[in-house]
Design an enzyme around this catalytic site. Structure first.
Site, short mmCIF file in Angstrom:
data_model
loop_
_atom_site.label_atom_id
_atom_site.label_comp_id
_atom_site.label_asym_id
_atom_site.label_seq_id
_atom_site.Cartn_x
_atom_site.Cartn_y
_atom_site.Cartn_z
N ASP A 46 0.83 -1.20 0.00
CA ASP A 46 0.00 0.00 0.00
C ASP A 46 0.87 1.25 0.00
O ASP A 46 1.62 1.50 0.94
CB ASP A 46 -0.91 0.00 1.24
CG ASP A 46 -1.79 1.22 1.31
OD1 ASP A 46 -2.96 1.11 0.88
OD2 ASP A 46 -1.33 2.28 1.78
N TYR A 51 2.96 10.01 -0.60
CA TYR A 51 4.06 9.41 0.16
C TYR A 51 5.40 9.63 -0.54
O TYR A 51 6.46 9.46 0.07
CB TYR A 51 3.87 7.91 0.35
CG TYR A 51 2.63 7.48 1.10
CD1 TYR A 51 1.82 8.40 1.78
CD2 TYR A 51 2.26 6.14 1.14
CE1 TYR A 51 0.70 7.98 2.45
CE2 TYR A 51 1.13 5.72 1.81
CZ TYR A 51 0.35 6.65 2.46
OH TYR A 51 -0.77 6.23 3.13
N LYS A 76 -2.93 5.83 -4.11
CA LYS A 76 -4.02 6.76 -3.78
C LYS A 76 -3.82 8.10 -4.48
O LYS A 76 -2.68 8.54 -4.68
CB LYS A 76 -4.08 6.98 -2.27
CG LYS A 76 -4.07 5.71 -1.45
CD LYS A 76 -4.11 5.99 0.05
CE LYS A 76 -3.72 4.76 0.84
NZ LYS A 76 -2.28 4.49 0.81
N HIS A 109 -7.78 9.58 -1.65
CA HIS A 109 -7.08 9.58 -0.37
C HIS A 109 -7.90 10.22 0.76
O HIS A 109 -7.92 9.73 1.89
CB HIS A 109 -5.73 10.28 -0.52
CG HIS A 109 -4.70 9.81 0.45
ND1 HIS A 109 -3.37 9.79 0.17
CD2 HIS A 109 -4.81 9.31 1.71
CE1 HIS A 109 -2.70 9.31 1.22
NE2 HIS A 109 -3.56 9.02 2.16
#
Length: 275
Positions: A46, A51, A76, A109
């Site tokens: 994930d 990120y 996401k 998200h």
């Protein structure tokens, strides 16, 4: 072969019940961490655009030697990319960074209700799904009212809602909404944040009873509650420890002890206001 059981999403796709999260893992470190996780038996990874480690995650997947079809990759869409056209562009960029032709699960998200673009964004997700570039689509951090609206105004019910969920924040209302709509509950921050939850006396007592670590019994609680769970660690020993949660079972007394830990208090942002 992975020993992690799967759950069937509402479109028939099989998703591992336990995966590996890479939140706050730097891109170069993600290569090693994801590689270690796949070697340890994880098959669900994930990540997210925000990120900034999709590239490293993709490199680890490519180098793992595990066929792409045996892996379940989630990423996401970030808040600034909501909207129909922007979401399509952002998805293309995520695929390029991951180095793959498709993802197994693509999530919005955050709902960002003050911008009111998540229904429009979902239309782009439906197009991505129809084209086969995502095997399943879902949301993250959606409150029941956001989920109800999305289901009411679209033709595809989200397969997953990934939310903050741990024994001190058990999210009964959201889990009930998910069950009503046939949406799988996936827990982020499943171990809480920091060492707070893992040092709670009740958790330590259950861990000693089963000769397991506090993290292992918390993850076991998630699985027996019906959640999909994505623990995160960059420490190889912890990565291996977190997947070793299938050889024991919590009993009714253990589950009652965990039920009593719910404080109804978020550690992360409030989805009604964030974004």
């Amino acid at each position: 072969m992975s020993k992690v059981p799967t759950i069937t999403l509402n479109n028939g796709v099989e998703m591992p019940r336990l995966g590996f999260g890479v939140w706050q893992v730097p891109d170069d470190e993600a290569v090693r961490a994801v590689g270690t996780a796949i070697e340890a038996g994880y098959r669900s990874i994930d990540t997210a655009a925000v990120y900034e480690n999709e590239t490293g995650t993709g490199q680890a997947i490519a180098a793992s030697g595990v066929p792409r079809g045996e892996l379940f990759v989630t990423t996401k869409l970030w808040n600034s990319d909501q909207g129909y056209d922007a979401a399509l562009r952002a998805f293309d960029a995520s695929l390029a960074r991951l180095g793959t032709d498709y993802v197994d699960l693509y999530l919005i998200h955050w709902p960002v209700p003050q911008r009111d673009r998540y229904v429009e964004t979902w239309r782009a997700f439906e197009k991505i799904l129809a084209e086969g570039r995502a095997r399943a689509i879902g949301v993250s951090n959606f409150l029941p009212e956001h989920l109800d609206r999305l289901v009411g105004e679209s033709s595809v019910v989200p397969a997953v809602n990934q939310i903050e969920l741990h024994p001190q924040f058990q999210q009964a209302a959201s889990r009930a909404a998910h069950q009503r709509h046939g949406v799988v509950t996936e827990a982020w921050s499943p171990l809480g944040q920091g060492k707070g939850l893992l040092t709670v006396p009740a958790v330590a007592t259950v861990a000693r009873k089963h000769d397991r670590t506090p993290a292992q019994v918390v993850l076991r609680w998630h699985l027996q509650t019906g959640n999909v769970v994505i623990p995160k660690s960059v420490t190889p020993s912890r990565i291996r420890e977190n997947i070793d949660v299938f050889g024991f079972e919590l009993d009714d007394d253990d589950l009652a002890a965990f039920a009593a830990l719910d404080e109804g208090r978020r550690l992360g942002p409030d989805p009604a206001a964030f974004g």
